[in-house]
Design an enzyme around this catalytic site. Structure first.
Site, short mmCIF file in Angstrom:
data_model
loop_
_atom_site.label_atom_id
_atom_site.label_comp_id
_atom_site.label_asym_id
_atom_site.label_seq_id
_atom_site.Cartn_x
_atom_site.Cartn_y
_atom_site.Cartn_z
N ALA A 66 0.79 -1.14 -0.05
CA ALA A 66 -0.04 0.05 -0.04
C ALA A 66 0.93 1.27 0.00
CB ALA A 66 -0.83 -0.09 1.38
N GLY A 105 0.50 -5.12 0.94
CA GLY A 105 -0.70 -5.12 0.14
C GLY A 105 -0.59 -5.79 -1.25
N GLU A 108 -0.36 -9.44 -0.93
CA GLU A 108 -1.85 -9.73 -0.76
C GLU A 108 -2.47 -9.66 -1.94
OE1 GLU A 108 -2.29 -6.70 2.34
OE2 GLU A 108 -2.99 -8.25 3.40
N GLU A 128 4.33 -5.51 7.26
CA GLU A 128 3.51 -4.47 7.95
C GLU A 128 3.77 -4.18 9.21
OE1 GLU A 128 2.45 -6.48 5.67
OE2 GLU A 128 0.61 -5.52 4.45
C1 3H9 Z 1 0.37 -2.37 3.41
O1 3H9 Z 1 0.56 -2.69 2.41
C2 3H9 Z 1 -0.69 -2.35 4.10
C3 3H9 Z 1 -1.43 -3.35 3.59
O2 3H9 Z 1 -1.52 -4.70 4.28
C4 3H9 Z 1 -3.26 -3.37 3.85
C5 3H9 Z 1 -3.79 -2.23 3.18
C6 3H9 Z 1 -5.14 -1.89 3.27
N1 3H9 Z 1 4.53 3.65 0.04
O3 3H9 Z 1 13.27 1.87 0.66
P1 3H9 Z 1 13.78 2.71 -0.56
C7 3H9 Z 1 9.26 4.99 -1.41
S1 3H9 Z 1 1.81 -1.31 4.37
C8 3H9 Z 1 5.07 4.72 -0.24
O4 3H9 Z 1 14.83 3.80 -0.45
P2 3H9 Z 1 14.81 0.34 -1.77
C9 3H9 Z 1 10.49 5.33 -0.24
O5 3H9 Z 1 9.81 6.42 0.67
C10 3H9 Z 1 3.03 -1.24 3.12
N2 3H9 Z 1 6.36 4.92 -0.58
O6 3H9 Z 1 14.03 1.70 -1.75
C11 3H9 Z 1 11.44 6.03 -1.09
O7 3H9 Z 1 11.00 7.21 -1.48
P3 3H9 Z 1 12.04 8.56 -1.92
C12 3H9 Z 1 3.74 -2.71 3.16
C13 3H9 Z 1 7.15 4.18 -0.57
O8 3H9 Z 1 15.03 -0.12 -2.90
C14 3H9 Z 1 11.39 4.94 -2.37
O9 3H9 Z 1 9.92 4.57 -2.30
N3 3H9 Z 1 4.90 -2.54 2.36
C15 3H9 Z 1 6.78 2.59 -0.14
O10 3H9 Z 1 16.03 0.26 -0.63
C16 3H9 Z 1 12.61 4.12 -2.45
O11 3H9 Z 1 12.52 3.35 -1.08
C17 3H9 Z 1 6.26 -2.28 2.90
O12 3H9 Z 1 6.19 -1.91 4.09
C18 3H9 Z 1 5.50 2.57 -0.13
N4 3H9 Z 1 5.08 1.41 0.48
O13 3H9 Z 1 13.80 -0.60 -0.99
C19 3H9 Z 1 7.35 -1.95 1.89
N5 3H9 Z 1 7.97 1.92 -0.41
O14 3H9 Z 1 12.84 8.00 -3.06
C20 3H9 Z 1 8.06 -0.84 2.14
C21 3H9 Z 1 8.77 2.56 -0.60
O15 3H9 Z 1 11.01 9.92 -2.04
N6 3H9 Z 1 9.13 -0.52 1.34
N7 3H9 Z 1 8.65 3.98 -0.88
O16 3H9 Z 1 12.73 8.57 -0.49
C22 3H9 Z 1 10.28 -1.05 1.51
O17 3H9 Z 1 10.59 -2.00 2.30
C23 3H9 Z 1 11.45 -0.71 0.54
O18 3H9 Z 1 11.08 0.41 0.14
C24 3H9 Z 1 11.61 -1.47 -0.55
C25 3H9 Z 1 12.67 -0.96 -1.53
C26 3H9 Z 1 12.11 -2.88 -0.23
C27 3H9 Z 1 10.29 -1.87 -1.48
#
Ligand code: 3H9
Length: 692
Positions: A66, A105, A108, A128
């Site tokens: 998400a 998400g 999911e 999450e």
């Molecule tokens: C969820 O899904 C809830 C659901 O179960 C229910 C819904 C109803 N959203 O980390 P990076 C941005 S909760 C918005 O440096 P990497 C991040 O801020 C979510 N922005 O890259 C950054 O922005 P900026 C569950 C996001 O390659 C840029 O992307 N998912 C999101 O080192 C690059 O990020 C997670 O918890 C996001 N979801 O790592 C995954 N994700 O360039 C969270 C990233 O402006 N994300 N951004 O600074 C991660 O773990 C890592 O970002 C990922 C990439 C492994 C994907």
């Protein structure tokens, strides 16, 4: 090709429709992506002759979850649930084609697809919990239907990313296809599904993995008990457990999902998740430096040199070897070098014993480390990190020598935890190459890297230190030069209050307990015992002028002597000490003071508000770029509970006027060296916050 919207296209290849999403950087499920996805699914359904659909993403990853930034804002676009229903109810097989990280998400959504195909480097997971949340789009109900309750419990409470091969083995992926051939492989898989007449498999209907655990209360009770320490203070792990329990014990999928929904809504609106989401963005923001743009050239680092193979030097070296970078470690004697390398080997072998490394990997990493007894060995290094003990004269001598040895253009870093980086830089003819890279002990474990920018440090050198920090898996944050930089300067402010309260009537364990209960891994006195009370103390110069002096004089030097502020048993369990109690009481009496009872509230407020006040000064002086960097430092370097978002976020939740009022109320007790931060006063008066 049909363009559905700015981030979505629909193409066909015979009887296969391909819905492709492209929403950089990580294909988060923002409103625009949900709109495109929903419309694309609906349009594909009415295309003539389509018998299967492949869902794929462009860019670096499949849907990474998400959009975290959308939580707490008014809902827009179709909900994720409607999209999931649309996928599950599709009239033909929907195949998720996964690369990169399919998370939260995003995973999911994949779990609603009838089949999942991935490249070997793909990972999936439900992280999450790290955001103080639970998988709120059916993840807690579908995951255990594939992997069983026990494995699901571990996955949702740890947030682990599971690699391609393991995902295949666990049934999370149905097939792996070669790297670079994801789309072709997914289409091929879809054709095979059609040819074999395989069903529109729905994870929601697969109850057999759940049945063996139905009514098995012990599974959950044991899991809670075994992880109580790991989950201490956090709400989300417990809520995740309840959802898996609901998956196992509910009469229907829908009933379980209702539990998930209710608990998700509670978490997402709570302060812990707000703090953890804030910390997520804070960590990423900390990478950015206002006057050092992302395209600043950096020094290519192919070989690293480290001076000092002690605990710090060895730990720092491991970080680089872990990512395949060769390291030259310099010591002053063969014995010290051998000892340092033996400690590194032991650390790696312990990891191997825990199954985290293979013995071949241990050898590969050790082979990257080269020992030397002469600084000349550093000539070919692109980055040299000095990690000798904290003595300015010695550090200056080393940097002066490096000047003549290390090739031009290399980064010269110091791991000092408090000394003046500008003064160290002045010992060289190239102060622009000098930067602080302050690692935290144990350096191979702790996440934080404080990058200290001297007055003359060049932008490429700052950018290189930040970039290499990310490469070795650290969370890097920038600090200017001041005694103790961001982290230790705030620690000193807390230390001053805890020492003062000792003289007013509190015992070390009273203060430690309050801070531990607040969520810190340990209090200041337990921390001193761990580090050693005799750091910076010597028997020759000790004057018995402080409780620390008296403890050291009595041979109580901390954990290593089984006695410090606390008494320790053979397993290093701490107990309040009668000897310490007496030493404190006598010292206080000699000073003519009468001890008073100090409340837990006072202990907490004086410690944490003094930290906030010092942090505000650090911000005001421009030592930290932004309030959230300070929080990033304290969460990752000192164990500030992430569910409280760091000292600055915490101050905002308490309210800055309250912080100011209490600090003023404690008045003289805060000590002669204490003064209120003008920035804190200004912000409190203006009704402003630090972090919002
Ligand atoms: C969820 O899904 C809830 C659901 O179960 C229910 C819904 C109803 N959203 O980390 P990076 C941005 S909760 C918005 O440096 P990497 C991040 O801020 C979510 N922005 O890259 C950054 O922005 P900026 C569950 C996001 O390659 C840029 O992307 N998912 C999101 O080192 C690059 O990020 C997670 O918890 C996001 N979801 O790592 C995954 N994700 O360039 C969270 C990233 O402006 N994300 N951004 O600074 C991660 O773990 C890592 O970002 C990922 C990439 C492994 C994907």
């Amino acid at each position: 090709m049909t363009t559905i919207n700015a981030v979505t296209t629909l193409t066909t290849d015979g009887e296969i429709a391909v819905l492709s999403l492209n929403h950089p950087p990580v294909n988060a499920l923002s409103a625009v992506l949900r709109e495109g996805l929903m419309a694309g699914l609906q349009q594909a359904k009415v295309l003539p002759g389509i018998r299967a659909l492949v869902l794929i993403c462009e860019g670096r990853t499949f849907l990474a979850g998400a959009d975290i930034g959308e939580f707490g804002k008014p809902a827009q676009g179709p909900s994720l649930y409607l999209i999931q229903d649309e996928i599950e109810a599709a009239p033909y097989p929907v195949v998720a084609a996964i690369h990169g990280t399919s998370l939260g998400g995003g995973f999911e959504v994949a779990l609603c697809c009838h089949y999942r195909v991935a490249v070997p480097s793909a990972k999936c997971g439900l992280p999450e919990v790290h955001l103080g949340l639970l998988p709120g789009a059916g993840g807690t109900q579908r995951l255990p239907r594939i992997v069983g309750a026990a494995k699901a419990l571990e996955m949702v409470t740890s947030g682990t990313h599971v690699g391609g091969a393991d995902s295949l083995a666990m049934g999370l992926f149905d097939q792996l296809v070669p790297e670079g051939e994801l789309l072709a492989g997914a289409k091929q898989f879809a054709r095979q599904v059609l040819a074999e007449g395989r069903p529109l498999r729905k994870v929601r209907d697969a109850d057999d993995k759940l049945l063996p655990d139905r009514g098995n209360a012990a599974l959950f009770a044991d899991f809670r008990a075994a992880n109580a320490k790991r989950f201490r203070g956090f709400l989300a792990p417990e809520y995740n457990i309840r959802c898996i329990e609901a998956a196992v014990n509910s009469a229907s999928f829908e009933d379980g999902k209702q539990v998930e929904r209710t608990l998700f809504l509670e978490l997402v609106s709570g302060i812990q998740s707000q703090a953890q989401r804030y910390a997520f963005f804070a960590e990423r923001q900390a990478q950015k430096i206002a006057d050092v743009p992302a395209d600043t050239p950096t020094v290519p680092v192919a070989r690293v040199g480290i001076i000092g193979a002690g605990t710090m030097g060895g730990g720092i070296a491991m970080n680089f070897a872990n990512v395949g970078l060769p390291v030259t470690l310099v010591e002053t004697s063969q014995a010290a070098l051998d000892k340092g390398l033996a400690v590194v080997r032991r650390n790696y072998e312990n990891s191997a014993k825990r199954g985290k490394l293979s013995s071949a990997q241990v050898e590969q990493r050790m082979a990257l480390l080269t020992g030397a007894l002469d600084l000349q060995a550093l000539a070919g290094c692109d980055m040299v990190i000095e990690a000798v003990f904290e003595n300015m004269a010695i550090k200056k001598e080393i940097f002066a020598k490096l000047d003549a040895i290390v090739k031009p253009g290399a980064v010269l870093a110091t791991n000092t935890s408090a000394l003046n980086v500008n003064e160290i830089a002045s010992a060289t003819a190239r102060p622009e190459a000098v930067v602080g890279m302050h690692f935290f002990s144990p350096a191979n474990v702790m996440k934080l890297l404080e990058v200290v920018r001297g007055d003359k440090t060049s932008k490429p050198v700052v950018a290189t230190a930040m970039q290499i920090g990310k490469k070795i898996g650290k969370v890097a944050a920038l600090s200017g030069v001041c005694p103790g930089f961001i982290g230790n300067r705030i620690l000193a402010a807390r230390g001053a209050q805890s020492q003062a309260m000792l003289l007013e009537g509190a015992m070390p364990w009273d203060i430690d307990r309050v801070l531990y209960d607040f969520g810190m891994p340990m209090g200041p006195f337990a921390m001193s015992d761990l580090a050693g009370l005799d750091i910076g103390w010597s028997a020759e110069t000790s004057k018995g002028a402080s409780i620390r002096d008296l403890l050291c004089e009595a041979g109580r030097r901390g954990q290593k002597t089984s006695a410090g502020y606390y008494d320790y048993d053979a397993a290093r369990n701490a107990r309040p000490s009668e000897v310490t109690r007496q030493i404190v009481a006598d010292f206080v009496a000699r000073q003519g003071r009468s001890p008073r009872a100090i409340s837990d509230t006072e202990i907490l407020e004086r410690c944490t508000y003094a930290m906030v006040n010092e942090a505000a000064k650090i911000l005001d002086e421009g030592i930290a770029q932004r309030a959230s960097d300070i929080d990033t430092v304290w969460i990752n370097g000192y164990g500030w509970p992430v569910y409280r978002g760091g000292p600055m976020f915490y101050a905002d939740t308490v309210g800055l006027p309250t912080v100011v009022a209490q600090l003023q109320a404690y008045g003289e007790m805060m000590g002669p060296g204490f003064s209120l931060s003008p920035l804190l006063l200004r912000k409190a008066a203006a009704g402003e916050h630090f972090t919002r």
